[in-house]
Design an enzyme around this catalytic site. Structure first.
Site, PDB file in Angstrom:
ATOM      1  N   ASP A 163       0.810  -1.223   0.000  1.00 56.81           N
ATOM      2  CA  ASP A 163       0.000   0.000   0.000  1.00 56.81           C
ATOM      3  C   ASP A 163       0.840   1.268   0.000  1.00 56.81           C
ATOM      4  O   ASP A 163       0.475   2.272   0.600  1.00 56.81           O
ATOM      5  CB  ASP A 163      -0.973   0.028   1.196  1.00 56.81           C
ATOM      6  CG  ASP A 163      -1.769  -1.259   1.288  1.00 56.81           C
ATOM      7  OD1 ASP A 163      -2.270  -1.705   0.247  1.00 56.81           O
ATOM      8  OD2 ASP A 163      -1.853  -1.829   2.394  1.00 56.81           O
ATOM      9  N   LYS A 181       2.024   2.157  -5.183  1.00 56.49           N
ATOM     10  CA  LYS A 181       2.771   1.704  -6.376  1.00 56.49           C
ATOM     11  C   LYS A 181       1.987   1.981  -7.657  1.00 56.49           C
ATOM     12  O   LYS A 181       2.571   2.288  -8.696  1.00 56.49           O
ATOM     13  CB  LYS A 181       3.061   0.198  -6.276  1.00 56.49           C
ATOM     14  CG  LYS A 181       3.977  -0.170  -5.124  1.00 56.49           C
ATOM     15  CD  LYS A 181       4.163  -1.665  -5.008  1.00 56.49           C
ATOM     16  CE  LYS A 181       2.994  -2.406  -4.419  1.00 56.49           C
ATOM     17  NZ  LYS A 181       2.694  -2.162  -3.013  1.00 56.49           N
ATOM     18  N   GLY A 219      -4.521  -4.757  -4.426  1.00 57.64           N
ATOM     19  CA  GLY A 219      -5.640  -3.920  -4.852  1.00 57.64           C
ATOM     20  C   GLY A 219      -5.079  -2.667  -5.478  1.00 57.64           C
ATOM     21  O   GLY A 219      -4.229  -2.030  -4.881  1.00 57.64           O
ATOM     22  N   HIS A 220      -5.478  -2.375  -6.691  1.00 54.18           N
ATOM     23  CA  HIS A 220      -5.039  -1.099  -7.240  1.00 54.18           C
ATOM     24  C   HIS A 220      -6.173  -0.423  -7.986  1.00 54.18           C
ATOM     25  O   HIS A 220      -7.010  -1.062  -8.594  1.00 54.18           O
ATOM     26  CB  HIS A 220      -3.783  -1.230  -8.106  1.00 54.18           C
ATOM     27  CG  HIS A 220      -3.752  -2.450  -8.967  1.00 54.18           C
ATOM     28  ND1 HIS A 220      -3.098  -3.602  -8.597  1.00 54.18           N
ATOM     29  CD2 HIS A 220      -4.303  -2.699 -10.158  1.00 54.18           C
ATOM     30  CE1 HIS A 220      -3.253  -4.510  -9.536  1.00 54.18           C
ATOM     31  NE2 HIS A 220      -3.970  -3.997 -10.497  1.00 54.18           N
ATOM     32  N   GLN A 248       2.164  -5.975  -2.941  1.00 53.46           N
ATOM     33  CA  GLN A 248       2.585  -5.996  -1.520  1.00 53.46           C
ATOM     34  C   GLN A 248       3.931  -5.271  -1.334  1.00 53.46           C
ATOM     35  O   GLN A 248       4.238  -4.400  -2.127  1.00 53.46           O
ATOM     36  CB  GLN A 248       2.626  -7.441  -0.990  1.00 53.46           C
ATOM     37  CG  GLN A 248       1.247  -8.088  -0.852  1.00 53.46           C
ATOM     38  CD  GLN A 248       0.764  -8.773  -2.105  1.00 53.46           C
ATOM     39  OE1 GLN A 248       1.506  -9.449  -2.780  1.00 53.46           O
ATOM     40  NE2 GLN A 248      -0.495  -8.618  -2.437  1.00 53.46           N
TER      41      GLN A 248
END
Ligand code: IMP
Length: 448
Positions: free
Chosen positions: A12, A15, A39-40, A232
């Site tokens: 988080d 990125k 998650g992005h 991650q």
């Protein structure tokens, strides 16, 4: 050439913004580890796309590849692809035949194992996506790979071998009813076989599966630019992170080689950019020496940063724990990944605070140390040696992002320079706001 983007902390770090920024110069965007635990959010043409498995470049018309180091839940994959198609896009996603498949029993086992551990020191607070159990089966040589879905005889053999073991585990160890009820299909060879054979057919019809190493090698030979998108972060890497509060893969840069079949010398001739959040956030359990907790003032400050920085899990919605920047963690990440550049995000979130601190080193058993100890228990015993920085004011960050580095408040510049000097790595980009345009680019890794 290749550019590898790696999280330098606990995931988080933001990125996605850098993958967006530099992905424009890439032809292929590749994930090399993890699965739909990531998650992005990608914003393209004013539209927001939330993805957890499909590489974000696929939204921008790039080829997206899931390497062999990934664990793939085909249901998530197809639902994300279908959603993108419904929204008028035509994503080109390829999946390594050597990647392992997350099967329904992996998700069930992830959930019940976490439940069994809850209340103990071992609970990792996983995303319950079946990530750990799938990597366990990979290492235990009982996994099902994407390539196996294409061959019904192999698929049947694999399932017939492994499913009885999973049934026994779920039933005897966790007391789950594997014959009736909501989880019955997850432990039924015939049901699984039919469902995953059909998935294999769709993968074959859409020509989605590849030998990732060959595919990417050919692309590189043809002059394509490759962006490796780490998910991650370094401190939740299975080898280099705070075991056992880790994910089960290698987010570190070495994973880009083992997780794709592109050689480490090729990755090493390219750029490896560490993404740093200007403070720490943590979703999940385990120690956190620079955590803002334990007294009312710190907890209020953590609440403020959490709200301002939107620090709630993208996949799970869980509120994230908050701490000051941890330099030993970043020194460890710089060495483990061999960063050639950095991007520092979220300096706007710290604007307007009364005081800004950084964990410069740790005190452990009367000694001052500058990198992370290798056991998590000793890490938990570390007291941060805090260094104070002059705070910087709230400013119009949109103006700052348009004007460039010199418009960043001086004290924030001093903070950035401290990070760069301590790690001896140049900063390539600075995130000054939640929108993707609010990134000040100082250097393009594809042009280094
Ligand atoms: P798993 O990856 O679901 O097995 O979870 C293992 C640990 O990694 C937990 O502490 C999760 O909270 C953490 N984790 C997994 N994915 C992410 C992520 O994308 N960002 C931050 N933490 C993550």
């Amino acid at each position: 050439m290749t550019v590898t983007i790696v999280g330098s902390q606990l995931g988080d770090e933001g990125k996605g913004a850098l993958v967006d920024l530099w992905g424009g110069d890439a032809d292929v965007v590749v994930r090399y580890q993890g699965g739909d635990n990531a998650g992005h959010t990608v914003v393209e043409g004013g539209t927001e796309y939330k993805l957890s498995l499909v590489p974000s470049g696929a939204v921008r018309g790039k080829v997206g590849v899931l390497g062999n180091g990934c664990v793939v839940n085909p249901n998530t994959l197809f639902s994300e692809i279908d959603d993108l198609r419904d929204r008028g896009l035509d994503p080109d996603v390829r999946v390594a035949e050597r990647a392992h498949v997350i099967l329904p029993y992996h998700r069930v086992l992830d959930g019940i194992e976490e439940k069994a551990k809850s209340g103990s020191d071992l609970a990792a607070g996983t995303t319950k996506r079946g990530i750990g159990p799938t990597y366990e089966d990979k290492a235990g040589r009982r996994g099902v790979r994407v390539g196996d879905l294409l061959d019904s005889d192999v698929l049947r053999d694999r399932l017939e071998y492994v499913v009885p073991q999973k049934r026994a585990l779920a039933d005897a160890v966790y007391g789950l009813d594997v014959d009736e009820g909501e989880h019955a299909d997850a432990f039924d060879v015939d049901a699984l076989f039919e469902r995953y054979r059909a998935i294999g057919e769709r993968l074959a019809d859409e020509e989605m599966t590849v030998n990732a190493g060959d595919f990417l090698g050919n692309r590189l030979d043809g002059g394509d630019e490759l962006l490796f998108e780490g998910a991650q972060g370094t401190s939740i890497d299975i080898d280099h992170g705070i075991y056992p509060f880790v994910t089960s893969s290698n987010p570190t840069a070495g994973g880009a080689a083992t997780g794709t079949g592109v050689g480490p010398t090729v990755i090493g001739r390219g750029e490896v950019v560490g993404i740093v959040k200007a403070y720490l956030s943590r979703v999940g359990t385990g120690p956190l020496p620079t955590e803002l907790d334990g007294n009312k003032a710190d907890e209020e400050l953590a609440d403020y940063i959490r709200e301002k920085g939107g620090e709630f899990g993208t996949v799970t919605g869980r509120p994230r724990r908050i701490g000051w920047l941890d330099m030993p963690m970043l020194r460890h990440a710089t060495r483990a990944n061999g960063f050639t550049g950095l991007a520092v995000n979220h300096i706007d979130v710290l604007a307007g605070l009364d005081a800004i601190k950084v964990g410069h080193a740790y005190e452990l058993n009367g000694e001052t140390i500058e990198t992370m100890p290798s056991t998590t228990e000793r890490w938990g015993d570390c007291e941060p040696v805090l260094r104070s920085f002059e705070p910087w004011p709230e400013v119009d960050w949109t103006d700052v992002s348009e004007s460039g580095y010199d418009a960043i408040p001086e004290n924030a510049q001093a903070y950035l320079e401290y990070i760069s000097d301590e790690l001896d790595v140049l900063i390539y980009a600075i995130g000054v706001g939640p929108d993707r345009e609010e990134t000040i680019a100082l250097a393009n890794p594809f042009e280094q």
